[in-house]
Design an enzyme around this catalytic site. Structure first.
Site, PDB file in Angstrom:
ATOM      1  N   PRO A 137       0.784  -1.244   0.000  1.00 19.89           N
ATOM      2  CA  PRO A 137       0.000   0.000   0.000  1.00 19.89           C
ATOM      3  C   PRO A 137       0.817   1.297   0.000  1.00 19.89           C
ATOM      4  O   PRO A 137       0.240   2.375  -0.121  1.00 19.89           O
ATOM      5  CB  PRO A 137      -0.823  -0.107   1.293  1.00 19.89           C
ATOM      6  CG  PRO A 137      -0.068  -1.053   2.157  1.00 19.89           C
ATOM      7  CD  PRO A 137       0.646  -1.993   1.248  1.00 19.89           C
ATOM      8  N   TYR A 148       3.003   8.835  -8.449  1.00 22.10           N
ATOM      9  CA  TYR A 148       2.064   8.911  -7.323  1.00 22.10           C
ATOM     10  C   TYR A 148       0.709   9.445  -7.785  1.00 22.10           C
ATOM     11  O   TYR A 148      -0.347   8.912  -7.426  1.00 22.10           O
ATOM     12  CB  TYR A 148       2.650   9.806  -6.225  1.00 22.10           C
ATOM     13  CG  TYR A 148       1.867   9.752  -4.928  1.00 22.10           C
ATOM     14  CD1 TYR A 148       2.113   8.751  -3.987  1.00 22.10           C
ATOM     15  CD2 TYR A 148       0.879  10.694  -4.643  1.00 22.10           C
ATOM     16  CE1 TYR A 148       1.392   8.679  -2.808  1.00 22.10           C
ATOM     17  CE2 TYR A 148       0.149  10.628  -3.465  1.00 22.10           C
ATOM     18  CZ  TYR A 148       0.416   9.626  -2.554  1.00 22.10           C
ATOM     19  OH  TYR A 148      -0.303   9.555  -1.387  1.00 22.10           O
TER      20      TYR A 148
END
Ligand code: APR
Ligand code: PHB
Length: 391
Positions: free
Chosen positions: A293, A385
């Site tokens: 994660p 990201y």
């Protein structure tokens, strides 16, 4: 009963695929093993890329997200007792991310689905699928204490890492690539306003820490813990003390403490199954790939998969061509491997491997210093990201 697409699993992948097919006028059925309350309460990550938000809005599930989601223009990296902000829009072509919990996405999609969507059955575990090499697969499931069957044109496995769809592909026709990590995350929810405006990813000699949030009054925090750790090892005081130590910087900053309302230990794993299609079965989301994660990519990858799949089914209906369905696996895997690499880099740069040497720790700090001092290195992180246009 017959349907065009039988979707196994009512997590975010299956629910969103059903919405996208429904808005294109294609019929489908979603079969979910668990009960509604369980699916709606499962705690998962909460970072949505711009493209994910765009798809949720297009599917009709953007209303509460637009009201309650928090738009973030940056993240903070902490290491060596200093902090560095990565500004996402200026390092990408204006991209930003949304903080909106996956559980809320799931609640919104379920509400829409039960309101005007195609059938969504809870407590309906699929236990067998036959005829995936032919043109009319049969799905066998249990519902209301009775064995049921459904025939369909296509089956889509959206049944997560522990589902059955991946196993429908014969061993000889698939390959699984895996990596485990020598640490886990302890995730907590706390009834306390976040101590920061943006997420903080912290490298420290004591291990990784992440400060995230769910709302202006609820914080979401994570600590790297050894594999096999139990929430029972972590009384509240110990959690706050450890977060304080790992997030500490030279300079003013205070961690707000408050009542912890949930604690869970999460494993860290990378896994990809290739191909993502065999005969009339397609795989999407966690049943095809898992990322650790740290890169916040899991939900976003699932959304990209089902977006590509919905486009491919619509193309088939409109033109009679299976071109996009045939390209599905290759299209998705390119993005999946990029996300795997990014998630692996974020994970291994920020965590402390119990076996790592002082040399390895210096390499991590050098890499973080490079990101903090070079716009090129920072842009590479920011683009990954905030989400890349692949596939
Ligand atoms: N029959 C019916 N449903 C099943 C079966 C089965 N045999 N096996 C599993 N399921 C259901 C599970 O109960 C679960 O609700 O499939 C669903 C899979 O949902 P998720 O695990 O949430 O997977 P996915 O929809 O791909 O979502 C990916 O979840 O884990 C996160 O990081 C990941 O954010 C990403 C997202
Ligand atoms: C979360 O808020 O749960 C979260 C945020 C960012 C991550 C992982 C989890 O990288």
């Amino acid at each position: 009963m017959h349907t065009t697409v039988c979707i196994i699993g009512g997590g975010p992948a299956g629910l969103l695929l059903a919405r996208l097919l429904h808005t294109s006028g294609l019929d489908c059925v979603v079969l979910e093993r668990r009960e509604r309350a369980y699916v709606e309460q499962r705690q998962r990550a909460g970072i949505l890329e711009q493209s994910t938000v765009d798809v949720l809005r297009a599917s009709g599930a953007g209303e509460r997200l637009d009201r309650e989601g928090m738009v973030h223009d940056g993240i903070e990296l902490r290491f060596d007792r200093r902090t560095h902000r990565i500004d996402l829009p200026s390092l990408t072509d204006g991209r930003r991310v949304w903080v909106y919990a996956q559980t809320e996405v799931v609640k919104d999609l379920i509400a829409l689905q039960l309101d005007d969507g195609p059938p969504l059955l809870f407590e309906a575990p699929v236990h067998a699928v036959e005829g995936i090499d032919g043109t009319r697969p049969t799905v066998r499931y249990t519902h209301g204490g009775r064995e049921q069957t459904l025939t369909c044109d296509y089956v889509v496995g959206c049944d997560g890492f522990h589902g059955i769809a991946r196993n429908l592909i014969p061993e000889s026709a698939k390959r699984t690539f895996e990596r485990t990590y020598p640490y886990s995350w302890l995730g907590v929810l706390a009834d306390v306003p976040p101590s920061c405006d943006e997420l903080i990813y912290a490298h420290s000699p004591r291990g990784f820490a992440l400060h995230s949030m769910r709302s202006p009054t609820v914080s979401r925090l994570y600590l790297q813990v050894p594999n096999g750790a139990s929430p029972a090892d972590w009384p509240d005081e110990r959690i706050w003390d450890e977060l304080d130590a790992r997030l500490a910087i030279d300079g003013d900053w205070t961690l707000n403490r408050g009542p912890i309302t949930a604690k869970a230990v999460l494993p860290m794993r990378s896994s990809v199954t290739e191909p993502m299609r065999y005969g009339r079965v397609f795989l999407a989301g966690d049943c095809a790939h898992i990322v650790p994660p740290t890169g916040a990519k899991g939900l976003n990858l699932a959304v990209s998969d089902v977006t590509a799949l919905a486009r491919a089914f619509t193309h088939l209906r409109n033109t009679g061509s299976t071109d996009l369905l045939d390209a599905y696996s290759d299209t998705c895997l390119r993005r999946v491997w990029r996300a795997e690499h990014f998630s692996y880099l974020m994970t291994t740069t920020l965590h402390t491997d119990p076996r790592q040497s002082p040399f390895d720790s210096r390499l991590q700090l050098s890499q973080l210093d490079r990101i903090a001092s070079s716009p090129h290195a920072a842009a590479e992180l920011a683009e990954n990201y905030a989400g890349l246009d692949i596939g």
